[in-house]
Design a protein around this motif. Structure first.
Motif, PDB file in Angstrom:
ATOM      1  N   SER A 187     -32.788 -13.753  -3.588  1.00 29.82           N
ATOM      2  CA  SER A 187     -33.951 -14.309  -4.251  1.00 29.82           C
ATOM      3  C   SER A 187     -33.853 -14.310  -5.755  1.00 29.82           C
ATOM      4  O   SER A 187     -33.513 -13.355  -6.375  1.00 29.82           O
ATOM      5  N   PRO A 188     -34.223 -15.432  -6.396  1.00 27.01           N
ATOM      6  CA  PRO A 188     -34.296 -15.417  -7.838  1.00 27.01           C
ATOM      7  C   PRO A 188     -35.557 -14.762  -8.344  1.00 27.01           C
ATOM      8  O   PRO A 188     -35.649 -14.409  -9.503  1.00 27.01           O
ATOM      9  N   LEU A 189     -36.555 -14.601  -7.471  1.00 25.72           N
ATOM     10  CA  LEU A 189     -37.777 -13.949  -7.906  1.00 25.72           C
ATOM     11  C   LEU A 189     -37.846 -12.510  -7.439  1.00 25.72           C
ATOM     12  O   LEU A 189     -38.783 -11.790  -7.744  1.00 25.72           O
ATOM     13  N   SER A 190     -36.881 -12.089  -6.697  1.00 22.01           N
ATOM     14  CA  SER A 190     -36.918 -10.742  -6.154  1.00 22.01           C
ATOM     15  C   SER A 190     -36.677  -9.711  -7.213  1.00 22.01           C
ATOM     16  O   SER A 190     -36.010  -9.934  -8.194  1.00 22.01           O
ATOM     17  N   VAL A 191     -37.205  -8.518  -6.983  1.00 15.98           N
ATOM     18  CA  VAL A 191     -36.913  -7.425  -7.886  1.00 15.98           C
ATOM     19  C   VAL A 191     -35.558  -6.819  -7.574  1.00 15.98           C
ATOM     20  O   VAL A 191     -35.109  -5.930  -8.272  1.00 15.98           O
ATOM     21  N   GLN A 192     -34.890  -7.281  -6.513  1.00 13.52           N
ATOM     22  CA  GLN A 192     -33.546  -6.799  -6.218  1.00 13.52           C
ATOM     23  C   GLN A 192     -32.561  -7.862  -6.666  1.00 13.52           C
ATOM     24  O   GLN A 192     -32.491  -8.944  -6.132  1.00 13.52           O
ATOM     25  N   HIS A 193     -31.772  -7.541  -7.713  1.00 13.11           N
ATOM     26  CA  HIS A 193     -30.845  -8.495  -8.284  1.00 13.11           C
ATOM     27  C   HIS A 193     -29.457  -8.292  -7.699  1.00 13.11           C
ATOM     28  O   HIS A 193     -29.124  -7.248  -7.174  1.00 13.11           O
ATOM     29  N   GLY A 237     -34.270  -2.638 -15.294  1.00 15.60           N
ATOM     30  CA  GLY A 237     -34.996  -2.041 -14.180  1.00 15.60           C
ATOM     31  C   GLY A 237     -34.851  -2.864 -12.917  1.00 15.60           C
ATOM     32  O   GLY A 237     -34.294  -3.953 -12.912  1.00 15.60           O
ATOM     33  N   GLY A 238     -35.369  -2.332 -11.832  1.00 15.74           N
ATOM     34  CA  GLY A 238     -35.310  -3.016 -10.553  1.00 15.74           C
ATOM     35  C   GLY A 238     -34.036  -2.705  -9.792  1.00 15.74           C
ATOM     36  O   GLY A 238     -33.081  -2.137 -10.324  1.00 15.74           O
ATOM     37  N   SER A 239     -34.027  -3.064  -8.532  1.00 17.96           N
ATOM     38  CA  SER A 239     -32.889  -2.803  -7.657  1.00 17.96           C
ATOM     39  C   SER A 239     -31.853  -3.906  -7.782  1.00 17.96           C
ATOM     40  O   SER A 239     -32.109  -4.961  -8.337  1.00 17.96           O
ATOM     41  N   PHE A 240     -30.662  -3.642  -7.249  1.00 23.39           N
ATOM     42  CA  PHE A 240     -29.655  -4.679  -7.148  1.00 23.39           C
ATOM     43  C   PHE A 240     -28.874  -4.492  -5.860  1.00 23.39           C
ATOM     44  O   PHE A 240     -28.901  -3.439  -5.247  1.00 23.39           O
ATOM     45  N   SER A 299     -29.005   2.288  -6.028  1.00 23.53           N
ATOM     46  CA  SER A 299     -29.241   0.925  -6.505  1.00 23.53           C
ATOM     47  C   SER A 299     -30.456   0.268  -5.865  1.00 23.53           C
ATOM     48  O   SER A 299     -30.867  -0.803  -6.294  1.00 23.53           O
ATOM     49  N   ASP A 300     -31.012   0.883  -4.815  1.00 25.35           N
ATOM     50  CA  ASP A 300     -32.148   0.263  -4.146  1.00 25.35           C
ATOM     51  C   ASP A 300     -33.424   1.050  -4.421  1.00 25.35           C
ATOM     52  O   ASP A 300     -33.400   2.216  -4.785  1.00 25.35           O
ATOM     53  N   ASP A 301     -34.547   0.365  -4.262  1.00 28.49           N
ATOM     54  CA  ASP A 301     -35.873   0.961  -4.488  1.00 28.49           C
ATOM     55  C   ASP A 301     -35.999   1.523  -5.898  1.00 28.49           C
ATOM     56  O   ASP A 301     -36.642   2.549  -6.115  1.00 28.49           O
ATOM     57  N   ILE A 302     -35.395   0.850  -6.859  1.00 30.22           N
ATOM     58  CA  ILE A 302     -35.500   1.256  -8.262  1.00 30.22           C
ATOM     59  C   ILE A 302     -36.655   0.496  -8.891  1.00 30.22           C
ATOM     60  O   ILE A 302     -36.643  -0.741  -8.917  1.00 30.22           O
ATOM     61  N   PRO A 303     -37.652   1.172  -9.407  1.00 26.56           N
ATOM     62  CA  PRO A 303     -38.831   0.463  -9.925  1.00 26.56           C
ATOM     63  C   PRO A 303     -38.603  -0.103 -11.321  1.00 26.56           C
ATOM     64  O   PRO A 303     -37.773   0.396 -12.084  1.00 26.56           O
ATOM     65  N   SER A 325     -38.991   8.588 -11.977  1.00 28.24           N
ATOM     66  CA  SER A 325     -38.176   8.159 -10.829  1.00 28.24           C
ATOM     67  C   SER A 325     -36.970   9.066 -10.614  1.00 28.24           C
ATOM     68  O   SER A 325     -36.620   9.388  -9.479  1.00 28.24           O
ATOM     69  N   LYS A 326     -36.289   9.446 -11.709  1.00 28.59           N
ATOM     70  CA  LYS A 326     -35.097  10.306 -11.667  1.00 28.59           C
ATOM     71  C   LYS A 326     -34.027   9.756 -10.737  1.00 28.59           C
ATOM     72  O   LYS A 326     -33.253  10.501 -10.142  1.00 28.59           O
ATOM     73  N   MET A 327     -33.978   8.451 -10.616  1.00 28.44           N
ATOM     74  CA  MET A 327     -32.917   7.803  -9.847  1.00 28.44           C
ATOM     75  C   MET A 327     -32.656   6.434 -10.458  1.00 28.44           C
ATOM     76  O   MET A 327     -33.554   5.799 -11.011  1.00 28.44           O
ATOM     77  N   GLY A 328     -31.417   6.005 -10.356  1.00 23.26           N
ATOM     78  CA  GLY A 328     -31.054   4.721 -10.932  1.00 23.26           C
ATOM     79  C   GLY A 328     -29.558   4.548 -10.971  1.00 23.26           C
ATOM     80  O   GLY A 328     -28.802   5.273 -10.322  1.00 23.26           O
ATOM     81  N   TYR A 329     -29.112   3.580 -11.765  1.00 24.36           N
ATOM     82  CA  TYR A 329     -27.688   3.271 -11.868  1.00 24.36           C
ATOM     83  C   TYR A 329     -27.271   3.318 -13.335  1.00 24.36           C
ATOM     84  O   TYR A 329     -27.966   3.914 -14.175  1.00 24.36           O
TER      85      TYR A 329
END
Length: 739
Positions: A242-248, A260-263, A452-456, A472-476
């Protein structure tokens, strides 16, 4: 209804329309994380105002075009002056590239700029149609239905919660339709029973709408009876693209202003590299942190000329580091690239005699038609840093003023607890090198989780680093590297954010004895560079599961910082690892990400998860919108054809040289759009009598007599008085129909 009341009524119609169009723009503003709703409000309100004022067509186009480009500047180019050709040139380059993507069916390659560009054009068309729906046809049901379908799709397939928007659209739309019904009754000269009928109409409509809304919110709601079709449709249409998704999709992206956001992982190969040792592949660095992401102060390109160390962004190392010359080769395996990677300090690079340019702020290299570049060779200087010299830097007294000013910048609204945390964990460090490693150790500890997932995304008024460190204390990599740069800057240490690719996957050894790496989209990475007077810009790796590829020497032992005495947690006797071993951590990290995503896909069949529009769905929405516009144009053809013929007819009547044949033909066509079609079985006289009977006049019969003399009697000219009578007949017919 008098003139003043009519204007007030039209204003009310346009205000209700504004509320509905705003609900079209809000999802784009939120899902793309633009956080600039005022820009969309300005564009919608401005274009509706131009339509309401009914200015001339060309003036309206000019005003709307100016608002269009101003809004694009405010959303994407706000760092550049408004009246600068730099951002306009970049805009057209982006449009050209995205049209190439379109014709190549690479819809996932569309940039946010292009998507917003298309959306603004759609808004422009809708505001144009609004005048027809509100003032001329007085009908709105079709657009209301389209709006509800649009919001329903977004609510079902994306993270956008459209419940409130649907309520606003329903209430505004029903109120608007009731107003248009009243307007049609007045246009048809309906006699109202009482003078207070209009007030009673509005009050009763408001009461009914409020009652329906209240019942809708308060009434008990039963569970859904049908299974949710979204997971099936999502799987069918490959939702994750999705181009509009928060998961890139992971990969190099020029825009880092909103991190920010998931990938999701993408193993598409990009290029192969032949090099001696382990290297990160640099694209650019960025110096200005906004609280949401990274930008550069300016965006200036200039010709790349030797010596390269005349450019500050290419002069990475100083005399305190041991420097060795090396030759590196790059060979692209994909034609979908808009970057030229390099490593270490560049001293020579040539690409098929192409002219080269460099961004003075970021160090990004560029040439014409970069996607056509097949490969190149470059000469670089590789450093080995002396730990003792790095530890000799105790304070900022030796930092050049320009480096310190540029690379210690922080937003004014940075939360104080970020500063306090940095001071706390570096309190016992007595030099810059130890300060950097203490922060590296803090970020790579068990306090934080790499995923990489569920990253706000950070909320509207939330700082990106503050969210990662305390919430959050999680990310990439972006989370880790940005946090380290910001924390170093809070204690006065010059640091900058660098992006490009990690070393890639080891493929073997070339005939020249060099290591061959394959770099993929999944290797996109960001890291940190810290400035040390006398040594230059030293790389640090704060991201979990990654190892720093920089080399350090201490007591005649060349080591990696993750295995040196400078890093308190590691042994200083380990030797330099082999390339195949050195990438194990990164391969393990990639495998962990893929496992996380696989587990998430499996559990999503049992639990409801957040959904996003797929590329196919996005293209489907665009196609659906085009089809709807075509259908609207077809079903309203009588309206706009009537307007066209009437304009041409009025111009014909205002001409000094009156042409009866042209005027009579236009009049018949205009009357045909009003339902008075000239049937083939009717003579001209019979058709004229039909029109006169409808309008209760004799003007059409009079005009037809003159027309018959013109075509049957071969009469070429008429007297001035006869021409005047014919013009008056045409004007009377138009006036009587409008009345």
């Amino acid at each position: 209804m008098n003139k003043q009341q009519s204007h007030a009524f039209d204003v009310a119609l346009y205000c209700l329309t504004f509320l509905i169009l705003w609900e079209w723009a809000r999802p784009i503003n939120e899902l793309m994380n633009l956080n600039k709703g005022y820009v969309f409000i300005f564009f919608i309100a401005g274009t509706l105002l131009v339509s309401y004022l009914r200015v001339s067509m060309w003036l309206g186009i000019i005003l709307k075009a100016l608002a269009f480009f101003y809004c694009l500047h405010a959303l994407f180019f706000y760092q550049d002056p408004l009246f600068s050709f730099d951002w306009i040139d970049y805009l057209f380059q982006e449009l050209n590239q995205n049209f190439v993507f379109f014709f190549n069916r690479n819809y996932a390659g569309f940039t946010d700029l292009f998507r917003v560009f298309v959306f603004f054009i759609l808004l422009w068309l809708m505001t144009y149609l609004m005048h027809h729906w509100l003032i001329q046809s007085r009908r709105f049901l079709l657009f209301l239905f389209i709006t509800l379908v649009y919001l329903g799709i977004l609510d079902a397939f994306t993270d956008y919660q459209a419940t409130g928007a649907i309520v606003v659209v329903m209430v505004s739309g029903l109120l608007l339709m009731s107003c248009l019904k009243l307007a049609r009754m007045q246009d048809e000269r309906v006699q109202f029973v009482t003078n207070h009928f209009k007030k009673l109409w509005f009050m009763s409509m408001l009461c009914v709408l409020l009652l329906i809304t209240l019942i809708g919110f308060k009434a008990p709601k039963s569970d859904p009876k049908w299974p949710d079709p979204v997971p099936y449709m999502s799987q069918l249409m490959q939702v994750n693209s999705s181009p509009l998704s928060v998961q890139h999709r992971i990969g190099y992206d020029e825009d880092d202003s909103r991190l920010g956001g998931s990938f999701r992982m993408d193993e598409t190969p990009l290029f192969h590299a032949e090099v001696t040792g382990d290297r990160y592949w640099r694209i650019e660095s960025k110096d200005r942190y906004t609280g949401k992401g990274w930008v550069n102060s300016t965006n200036r390109f200039t010709a790349l000329q030797k010596p390269y160390d005349q450019f500050d962004t290419l002069k990475l190392y100083e005399k305190g580091a041991t420097l060795a010359k090396q030759e590196v080769s790059i060979r692209f395996v994909s034609n979908n690239h808009n970057f030229l990677p390099y490593t270490d300090q560049l001293t020579d690079l040539s690409i098929q005699n192409r002219p080269m340019s460099i961004n003075l702020e970021s160090g990004k290299l560029a040439t014409n038609n970069m996607n056509l570049v097949k490969g190149y060779k470059m000469d670089v200087i590789h450093p080995i840093f002396s730990v003792s010299k790095l530890k000799s830097v105790k304070d900022s007294s030796q930092d050049p003023a320009d480096i310190r000013s540029k690379n210690t910048q922080l937003p004014r609204k940075l939360p104080n607890r970020v500063r306090d945390l940095a001071k706390k964990i570096t309190a016992k460090a007595t030099n810059r090198y130890d300060q950097a490693n203490v922060i590296v150790n803090y970020l790579t500890s068990g306090r934080f989780e790499y995923r990489s997932d569920d990253i706000p995304f950070p909320k509207k008024n939330q700082d990106y680093v503050d969210q990662f460190l305390f919430q959050s204390k999680m990310g990439y990599c972006d989370n880790y590297s940005t946090s380290m740069v910001v924390m170093l800057r809070t204690i006065g240490v010059p640091a900058r954010w660098v992006k490009g690719f990690s070393m890639g996957t080891y493929q073997g050894t070339s005939k020249q004895g060099k290591q061959i790496y394959e770099i993929r989209n999944a290797d996109a990475h960001s890291w940190v560079e810290v400035y040390f007077p006398g040594s230059g810009w030293v790389p640090f790796e704060p991201t979990k599961s990654f190892s720093n590829v920089a080399e350090f020497k201490n007591d005649e032992i060349t080591t990696n910082p993750s295995h040196s005495e400078a890093s308190p947690k590691n042994n200083n006797n380990e030797q330099h690892e082999q390339p195949k071993q050195r990438q194990n951590g990164q391969n393990q990290q990639r495998t962990e990400i893929q496992k996380q995503q696989q587990q998430k896909n499996e559990t999503s069949k049992e639990t409801k998860r957040q959904h996003s529009i797929s590329t196919k769905t996005w293209v489907g929405i665009i196609i659906l919108s085009v089809i709807i516009i075509v259908l609207i144009t077809w079903f309203t053809r009588k309206k706009w054809l009537s307007w066209i013929f009437l304009n041409r007819l009025n111009k014909s009547l205002r001409q000094e040289d009156f042409h009866l044949h042209e005027t009579y033909t236009l009049l018949r066509r205009w009357l045909g759009t009003k339902g008075l079609v000239n049937n083939v079985n009717l003579t001209l006289r019979e058709y004229a009598e039909k029109v006169d009977q409808k309008l209760n006049c004799s003007d059409m019969t009079t005009l037809t007599k003159y027309y018959e003399q013109r075509i049957y009697g071969n009469r070429d000219s008429f007297t001035h008085d006869q021409t005047k009578i014919m013009i008056e007949c045409c004007e009377n017919i138009i006036k009587k129909w409008d009345a």
